[in-house]
Design an enzyme around this catalytic site. Structure first.
Site, mmCIF file in Angstrom:
data_model
loop_
_atom_site.group_PDB
_atom_site.id
_atom_site.type_symbol
_atom_site.label_atom_id
_atom_site.label_comp_id
_atom_site.label_asym_id
_atom_site.label_seq_id
_atom_site.Cartn_x
_atom_site.Cartn_y
_atom_site.Cartn_z
ATOM 1 N N ARG A 1 32.546 45.336 41.996
ATOM 2 C CA ARG A 1 31.621 44.519 42.776
ATOM 3 C C ARG A 1 31.524 45.076 44.190
ATOM 4 N NH1 ARG A 1 33.907 40.214 43.889
ATOM 5 N NH2 ARG A 1 35.645 40.360 42.436
ATOM 6 N N TYR B 1 27.022 47.565 37.754
ATOM 7 C CA TYR B 1 28.369 47.047 37.474
ATOM 8 C C TYR B 1 28.363 45.540 37.196
ATOM 9 C CZ TYR B 1 33.053 45.350 37.929
ATOM 10 O OH TYR B 1 34.232 44.705 37.665
ATOM 11 N N LYS C 1 29.145 36.049 37.984
ATOM 12 C CA LYS C 1 29.538 35.595 39.307
ATOM 13 C C LYS C 1 28.327 35.083 40.100
ATOM 14 C CE LYS C 1 33.974 36.672 39.171
ATOM 15 N NZ LYS C 1 34.570 37.135 37.959
ATOM 16 N N HIS D 1 36.226 29.368 39.964
ATOM 17 C CA HIS D 1 36.685 30.643 39.403
ATOM 18 C C HIS D 1 38.012 30.382 38.676
ATOM 19 C CE1 HIS D 1 37.774 35.112 40.411
ATOM 20 N NE2 HIS D 1 37.235 35.003 39.222
ATOM 21 N N SER E 1 42.579 38.125 42.052
ATOM 22 C CA SER E 1 42.661 39.231 41.095
ATOM 23 C C SER E 1 44.061 39.844 41.098
ATOM 24 C CB SER E 1 41.609 40.284 41.413
ATOM 25 O OG SER E 1 41.844 40.791 42.694
ATOM 26 N N CYS F 1 46.639 38.951 39.261
ATOM 27 C CA CYS F 1 47.732 37.988 39.097
ATOM 28 C C CYS F 1 47.932 37.614 37.628
ATOM 29 C CB CYS F 1 47.475 36.721 39.897
ATOM 30 S SG CYS F 1 47.605 36.944 41.675
ATOM 31 N N ASP G 1 37.606 32.844 32.907
ATOM 32 C CA ASP G 1 37.171 33.229 34.252
ATOM 33 C C ASP G 1 36.496 32.116 35.050
ATOM 34 O OD1 ASP G 1 37.014 35.285 36.214
ATOM 35 O OD2 ASP G 1 34.913 35.619 35.746
ATOM 36 N N ARG H 1 36.736 48.299 31.873
ATOM 37 C CA ARG H 1 36.558 46.930 31.383
ATOM 38 C C ARG H 1 36.220 46.879 29.904
ATOM 39 N NH1 ARG H 1 37.032 42.367 35.111
ATOM 40 N NH2 ARG H 1 37.509 43.400 37.052
HETATM 41 O O1 SAT Z 1 32.479 42.001 37.944
HETATM 42 S S1 SAT Z 1 33.203 40.746 37.913
HETATM 43 O O2 SAT Z 1 33.059 40.063 39.190
HETATM 44 O O3 SAT Z 1 32.717 39.917 36.861
HETATM 45 C C1 SAT Z 1 34.831 41.071 37.663
HETATM 46 C C2 SAT Z 1 35.452 41.442 38.942
HETATM 47 O O4 SAT Z 1 35.151 42.506 39.492
HETATM 48 O O5 SAT Z 1 36.272 40.649 39.440
HETATM 49 MN MN MN Z 2 36.885 36.674 37.878
#
Ligand code: SAT
Ligand code: MN
Length: 619
Positions: free
Chosen positions: A105, A233, A242, A262, A283, A285, A312, A405
């Site tokens: 992101r 992405y 998101k 989240h 993130s 964790c 998520d 991913r």
């Molecule tokens: O791309 S996402 O935001 O869905 C996953 C991430 O990068 O945390």
């Molecule tokens: Mn997430």
């Protein structure tokens, strides 16, 4: 598949910006014959408007059928977007390699676009909505020449749920379109849910030329609109995730009295009793692992099971009949991190990605399987890395990108909770906040009450790991693990959390966990992974009024005898050490929390100030 050339190459000039703030007002009077017809007149007009601006060569409407999906994936193979993996090992699975500059992101390019800056608040990048439209229209103008525009209608949430919402994404990325087919309930179903309503999120996406300097992820919450340009992405391009399910939905929830968080949602079954918890972790964790936790054998024998509703995002509302919080997972798939995922760390995730999965930036093995760091104990002798280069173990590079991913349908998860598709959602008994903290923060405590729990969430901090860029081991404040995802002013977001209390007669209990505290020798004080069920056991018993807790400075805490330590190489004294609160360390912690509050400046809700004062007076 409907697929026709766009007959209107010499597109009329789009209407002036001033007309544009609500696309759905546009009429559908100039649609050329043969253009994919959609059953909603407002959507048809908006699609036509965007098509005139982007000028693709072809327009394809996705219907959500397996047949069309298979065709699109094969087309992607022909175009070089996908590599077909070994279909006997991984049926329905494909590999995608992204542009190397487009692997995460881009928060610096993510904007909340509103008429006034105050609506976006101090934690978001802000653009005036009118000038944002103007800037982006120049980028979108003609950007799909030579390309296909995919119309991707989708539903977020189980069909029939009170919070379920429709989005329509227009994209020139086959990868994004195919991924949306996994992550959402995509296709004709969306038109059924939408009917003739104009209440859908208008999602316009182009990968453009994938230039980081011309990358914009713009949210227009007042227009229920997202315009994303220049990235393919996940979080930048799968706009249901998101962008819509957190930033736009969060704003709508604020206005309408519900919450978009989240958070994972999981169910814990003991005998015939099921308890659902929602949990937020920054993130790195272990959020996905926690959502798919497998209890150790003696717990399994005793009938304990953990099942996944979501990994998520949680949308939550108050059920007025019971006065309690209920939740749905708006998504239909998992967009999970590959490195470190293995049959030992997360067998459910491995099973979920065994079929019908899109792998992104994994390494490719000679037999058409995929590999990433941590998948197996030993690396392969050679493979092709995520950049398409030959790779051997000694070459000094990672084979898979650290943020590689998998995009897998949730129905593949062997531990999927049956209520994941239930429009009524699940009743949330506990909210768990967690961070990665090597010192100071105990393994588990319960907030005194909802208001204090909001404070605990608002001050959530976690240490940076090698997975993110920048310094390692620095504590970053990440309120509710939502910092990059709050689509409006964080002051109002906190107020909304406090305000939700008044709508509930019986609210979830709020907890904080830290699986990552270390001893003076640098070793973890708690074994983590499946053993976390022991902490979950106490949490669930607390929610049901069955477990003891003592009052401490921080909140309610279990004594060693309140946690089942049987079968662990951990003495009651070791547990007590993992729970110890050092007053001096906590004074430093409270000072460190200021980092966030300074950002909020004079805007800190008074509830936060009062709770903080109380905490300080206890210290
Ligand atoms: O791309 S996402 O935001 O869905 C996953 C991430 O990068 O945390
Ligand atoms: Mn997430």
């Amino acid at each position: 598949m409907q697929s026709i050339p766009n007959q209107n190459q010499a597109a009329p000039t789009p209407p002036p910006v001033a007309d544009f703030s609500r696309q759905s007002r546009h009429t559908a009077d100039n649609i050329p014959p043969g253009f994919p017809s959609v059953p909603n007149a407002r959507a048809a007009a908006w699609i036509r408007w965007c098509t005139d601006m982007c000028r693709p060569d072809r327009v394809v409407l996705l219907d959500g059928t397996p047949r069309q999906r298979a065709q699109l994936l094969e087309q992607g193979v022909a175009e070089g977007v996908f590599i077909r993996l070994n279909q006997s090992l991984l049926p329905g699975c494909y590999l995608h390699r992204s542009n190397p500059n487009d692997v995460a992101r881009s928060e610096q390019n993510t904007y909340i676009c509103t008429p006034a800056r105050d609506m976006a608040g101090p934690t978001n990048n802000w653009l005036d909505s009118r000038s944002a439209y103007e800037t982006l229209r120049k980028l979108f103008d003609g950007c799909m020449a030579g390309r296909t525009l995919y119309i991707v209608p989708f539903v977020m949430g189980p069909i029939g749920s009170p919070l379920t919402r429709v989005g329509i994404q227009l994209t020139d990325s086959l990868y994004a379109a195919a991924s949306m087919g996994v992550m959402t309930r995509m296709g004709d179903i969306a038109w059924e849910v939408l009917g003739q309503s104009d209440d859908f999120t208008h999602c316009l996406h182009s990968i453009g030329d994938c230039d980081p300097d011309r990358r914009y992820i713009c949210h227009f919450p007042l227009d229920n609109t997202i315009w994303s340009f220049g990235s393919g992405y996940g979080g930048n391009a799968l706009l249901g995730k998101k962008c819509m399910a957190l930033r736009i939905a969060g704003f709508q929830g604020f206005a309408q009295g519900w919450m978009a968080e989240h958070m994972l949602i999981s169910g814990v079954q003991i005998d015939h009793e099921k308890t659902y918890v929602a949990a937020a972790f920054p993130s790195a964790c272990g959020k996905t692992n926690f959502a798919m936790l497998i209890p150790p054998d003696d717990y399994k024998r005793a009938g304990w099971r953990v099942s996944t509703v979501g990994d998520d995002i949680a949308w939550m509302w108050v059920d007025h009949a019971t006065g309690r919080l209920r939740a749905i997972n708006p998504e239909a798939g998992y967009f999970g991190v590959l490195p470190g995922t293995s049959p030992a760390t997360n067998p459910n995730a491995m099973a979920a990605m065994a079929r019908d999965t899109i792998y992104t930036n994994a390494a490719l093995l000679p037999d058409g399987d995929v590999w990433w760091e941590g998948k197996t104990a030993h690396p392969p002798a050679h493979c092709v890395d995520w950049l398409g280069q030959p790779w051997t173990p000694g070459c000094g590079r990672k084979a898979a990108h650290p943020n590689s991913r998998f995009t897998a349908p949730m129905r593949n998860n062997p531990a999927l909770d049956p209520a994941a598709e239930d429009p009524a959602g699940v009743e949330i008994s506990a909210i768990i906040f967690g961070g990665r903290r090597s010192s100071a923060v105990p393994l588990v405590y319960q907030a005194f009450n909802w208001m204090h729990g909001v404070y605990v969430g608002a001050t959530l901090g976690s240490e940076t790991t090698a997975a993110a860029s920048g310094k390692i081991g620095v504590v970053r404040r990440d309120p509710m693990a939502m910092l990059p995802f709050i689509g409006y002013n964080i002051r109002d977001y906190f107020l909304h959390w406090f305000r939700m209390r008044t709508a509930m007669t019986d609210c979830p209990r709020i907890f904080h966990v830290n699986w990552f505290r270390k001893n003076s020798g640098g070793g973890f004080m708690w074994p983590g992974f499946g053993e976390n069920i022991r902490i979950l056991e106490w949490i669930i018993h607390r929610c049901r009024g069955r477990a003891y807790a003592m009052e401490t400075l921080l909140g309610w805490m279990p004594r060693p005898e309140d946690i089942n330590l049987k079968g662990l190489a951990l003495s009651p004294a070791d547990f007590a050490a993992a729970q110890k609160v050092n007053v001096e360390e906590f004074k430093a912690e409270i000072l460190a929390e200021e980092e966030l509050f300074i950002k909020l400046a004079g805007d800190l809700p008074k509830e936060i100030i009062f709770i903080r004062e109380l905490l300080i007076s206890r210290l």
